[in-house]
Design an enzyme around this catalytic site. Structure first.
Site, short mmCIF file in Angstrom:
data_model
loop_
_atom_site.label_atom_id
_atom_site.label_comp_id
_atom_site.label_asym_id
_atom_site.label_seq_id
_atom_site.Cartn_x
_atom_site.Cartn_y
_atom_site.Cartn_z
N HIS A 133 0.88 -1.15 -0.57
CA HIS A 133 0.30 0.39 -0.24
C HIS A 133 1.01 1.24 0.00
O HIS A 133 2.15 1.27 -0.13
CB HIS A 133 -1.20 -0.24 1.38
N THR A 134 0.35 2.64 0.08
CA THR A 134 1.21 3.66 -0.26
C THR A 134 2.09 3.62 0.72
O THR A 134 3.37 4.49 -0.27
CB THR A 134 -0.03 5.18 0.32
#
Length: 94
Positions: free
Chosen positions: A15-16
């Site tokens: 994820h980010t």
């Protein structure tokens, strides 16, 4: 051309936050590194947006590669593989 296969080790996937750490680390390498899911086109490992387009989940196999013969090419792939194979959300400070 050095290549390395690695399984995404973080249960939350890439994820980010971990993708940003991965991309920053890739951008600092002395060689250009690409990353891809098998069967898909490679993307620039140093680009956060490109890495996020992989939508890599826990257990996905990613291929890291460089077309450089630079002496540090394998070390660059090994460092990035260590990040991808680890658990970014384990609270170990990454």
């Amino acid at each position: 051309m050095p290549r390395l296969l690695v399984s995404v080790g973080s249960p939350a996937g890439l994820h980010t936050r971990p993708a940003a750490l991965f991309a920053r680390t890739a951008a600092r390498q002395p060689v250009r590194v690409t990353v891809r899911k098998p069967g898909r086109n490679p993307v620039d490992a140093g680009s956060l947006l490109a890495v996020l387009t992989l939508a890599a989940c826990y257990g996905d196999i990613l291929e890291l590669a460089t077309d450089s013969d630079h002496a540090h090419a394998q070390a660059a792939l090994d460092e990035l593989a260590g990040l991808l194979g680890g658990d970014f959300d384990s609270g170990d400070g990454r």
